[in-house]
Design a protein around this motif. Structure first.
Motif, mmCIF file in Angstrom:
data_model
loop_
_atom_site.group_PDB
_atom_site.id
_atom_site.type_symbol
_atom_site.label_atom_id
_atom_site.label_comp_id
_atom_site.label_asym_id
_atom_site.label_seq_id
_atom_site.Cartn_x
_atom_site.Cartn_y
_atom_site.Cartn_z
ATOM 1 N N THR A 75 8.009 25.514 -21.897
ATOM 2 C CA THR A 75 9.386 25.946 -21.692
ATOM 3 C C THR A 75 10.278 24.718 -21.644
ATOM 4 O O THR A 75 9.982 23.757 -20.927
ATOM 5 C CB THR A 75 9.524 26.740 -20.375
ATOM 6 O OG1 THR A 75 8.630 27.849 -20.410
ATOM 7 C CG2 THR A 75 10.942 27.229 -20.181
ATOM 8 N N GLU A 100 17.349 30.789 -32.202
ATOM 9 C CA GLU A 100 16.538 32.002 -32.054
ATOM 10 C C GLU A 100 15.548 32.158 -33.200
ATOM 11 O O GLU A 100 14.375 32.465 -32.990
ATOM 12 C CB GLU A 100 17.449 33.224 -31.969
ATOM 13 C CG GLU A 100 16.707 34.496 -31.648
ATOM 14 C CD GLU A 100 17.656 35.650 -31.416
ATOM 15 O OE1 GLU A 100 17.531 36.646 -32.153
ATOM 16 O OE2 GLU A 100 18.498 35.549 -30.517
ATOM 17 N N LEU A 103 12.618 29.638 -32.849
ATOM 18 C CA LEU A 103 11.658 29.993 -31.802
ATOM 19 C C LEU A 103 10.846 31.213 -32.189
ATOM 20 O O LEU A 103 9.638 31.259 -31.943
ATOM 21 C CB LEU A 103 12.377 30.213 -30.473
ATOM 22 C CG LEU A 103 12.510 28.961 -29.592
ATOM 23 C CD1 LEU A 103 11.172 28.483 -29.103
ATOM 24 C CD2 LEU A 103 13.249 27.831 -30.251
ATOM 25 N N HIS A 104 11.471 32.193 -32.807
ATOM 26 C CA HIS A 104 10.719 33.384 -33.255
ATOM 27 C C HIS A 104 9.679 33.013 -34.294
ATOM 28 O O HIS A 104 8.588 33.587 -34.320
ATOM 29 C CB HIS A 104 11.671 34.449 -33.787
ATOM 30 C CG HIS A 104 12.358 35.207 -32.700
ATOM 31 N ND1 HIS A 104 13.404 36.055 -32.916
ATOM 32 C CD2 HIS A 104 12.150 35.246 -31.359
ATOM 33 C CE1 HIS A 104 13.803 36.568 -31.770
ATOM 34 N NE2 HIS A 104 13.063 36.083 -30.813
ATOM 35 N N GLY A 108 7.750 32.411 -30.258
ATOM 36 C CA GLY A 108 8.397 32.199 -28.964
ATOM 37 C C GLY A 108 9.707 32.942 -28.858
ATOM 38 O O GLY A 108 9.994 33.851 -29.646
ATOM 39 N N SER A 109 10.501 32.530 -27.886
ATOM 40 C CA SER A 109 11.784 33.186 -27.657
ATOM 41 C C SER A 109 12.798 32.175 -27.144
ATOM 42 O O SER A 109 12.446 31.089 -26.701
ATOM 43 C CB SER A 109 11.629 34.324 -26.639
ATOM 44 O OG SER A 109 11.221 33.793 -25.384
ATOM 45 N N SER A 110 14.058 32.580 -27.217
ATOM 46 C CA SER A 110 15.139 31.768 -26.662
ATOM 47 C C SER A 110 16.081 32.691 -25.911
ATOM 48 O O SER A 110 16.176 33.883 -26.219
ATOM 49 C CB SER A 110 15.885 31.013 -27.760
ATOM 50 O OG SER A 110 16.546 31.920 -28.616
ATOM 51 N N SER A 111 16.749 32.128 -24.912
ATOM 52 C CA SER A 111 17.743 32.903 -24.181
ATOM 53 C C SER A 111 18.882 31.984 -23.780
ATOM 54 O O SER A 111 18.709 30.767 -23.690
ATOM 55 C CB SER A 111 17.132 33.572 -22.945
ATOM 56 O OG SER A 111 16.691 32.594 -22.025
ATOM 57 N N GLU A 125 11.165 28.987 -25.145
ATOM 58 C CA GLU A 125 9.814 29.206 -24.640
ATOM 59 C C GLU A 125 8.905 29.562 -25.814
ATOM 60 O O GLU A 125 9.271 30.413 -26.627
ATOM 61 C CB GLU A 125 9.821 30.325 -23.602
ATOM 62 C CG GLU A 125 8.530 30.470 -22.848
ATOM 63 C CD GLU A 125 8.671 31.435 -21.700
ATOM 64 O OE1 GLU A 125 9.013 30.997 -20.582
ATOM 65 O OE2 GLU A 125 8.449 32.642 -21.925
ATOM 66 N N PHE A 126 7.748 28.911 -25.880
ATOM 67 C CA PHE A 126 6.833 29.199 -26.986
ATOM 68 C C PHE A 126 5.401 28.870 -26.605
ATOM 69 O O PHE A 126 5.160 28.021 -25.746
ATOM 70 C CB PHE A 126 7.241 28.435 -28.251
ATOM 71 C CG PHE A 126 7.181 26.946 -28.103
ATOM 72 C CD1 PHE A 126 6.082 26.239 -28.557
ATOM 73 C CD2 PHE A 126 8.224 26.253 -27.512
ATOM 74 C CE1 PHE A 126 6.015 24.869 -28.417
ATOM 75 C CE2 PHE A 126 8.157 24.882 -27.376
ATOM 76 C CZ PHE A 126 7.059 24.185 -27.824
#
Length: 131
Positions: A75, A100, A103-104, A108-111, A125-126
């Motif tokens: 993270t 985004e 990360l995808h 993973g993901s992002s916010s 985060e991945f």
């Protein structure tokens, strides 16, 4: 460690050019934690985009980078003490969409968390690959 070191160097350079204070919270990592050059490229570009957004839009005086590893998940948080924005009211720009997508592509993901007057925090985060 090489990824974390590069993120620190890049952040320091970008912050120095923009005359922003920079706080780095980057611990030592397990020798078993490694990333491919493709993963490294996507993460560096995503972090760079988040820092660029701070420099361009936030009117911040400080950026904080925090990197954490929990098991096989890495993270990275890029936070600022800038003007913030109402995320629900503002249209997303290309930069956040690019973060985004990157990360995808890594599974993973992002916010983004932000409030007017309270700064912004971008979280990436991945999963780390199994060696």
């Amino acid at each position: 460690d090489a990824l974390a070191s590069y993120i620190c160097q890049m952040t320091n350079q970008m912050c120095a050019q923009a005359q922003l204070r920079c706080r780095l919270d980057v611990p030592d990592f397990s020798a078993e934690a490694w990333v491919t050059s493709q993963i490294r490229h996507h993460i560096i570009m995503a972090v760079k985009e988040a820092i660029h957004n701070v420099i361009k839009h936030a009117r911040a005086s400080e950026i904080q980078i925090c990197v954490r590893q929990a098991g096989r998940v890495l993270t990275i948080q890029v936070s600022d003490n800038g003007c913030g924005f109402a995320a629900a009211l503002n249209a997303r720009g290309n930069g956040l969409d690019n973060i985004e997508r990157r990360l995808h592509s890594l599974g993973g993901s992002s916010s983004v968390e932000s409030r007017p007057g309270a700064g912004t925090k971008v979280t990436l985060e991945f999963p780390l690959p199994v060696p």
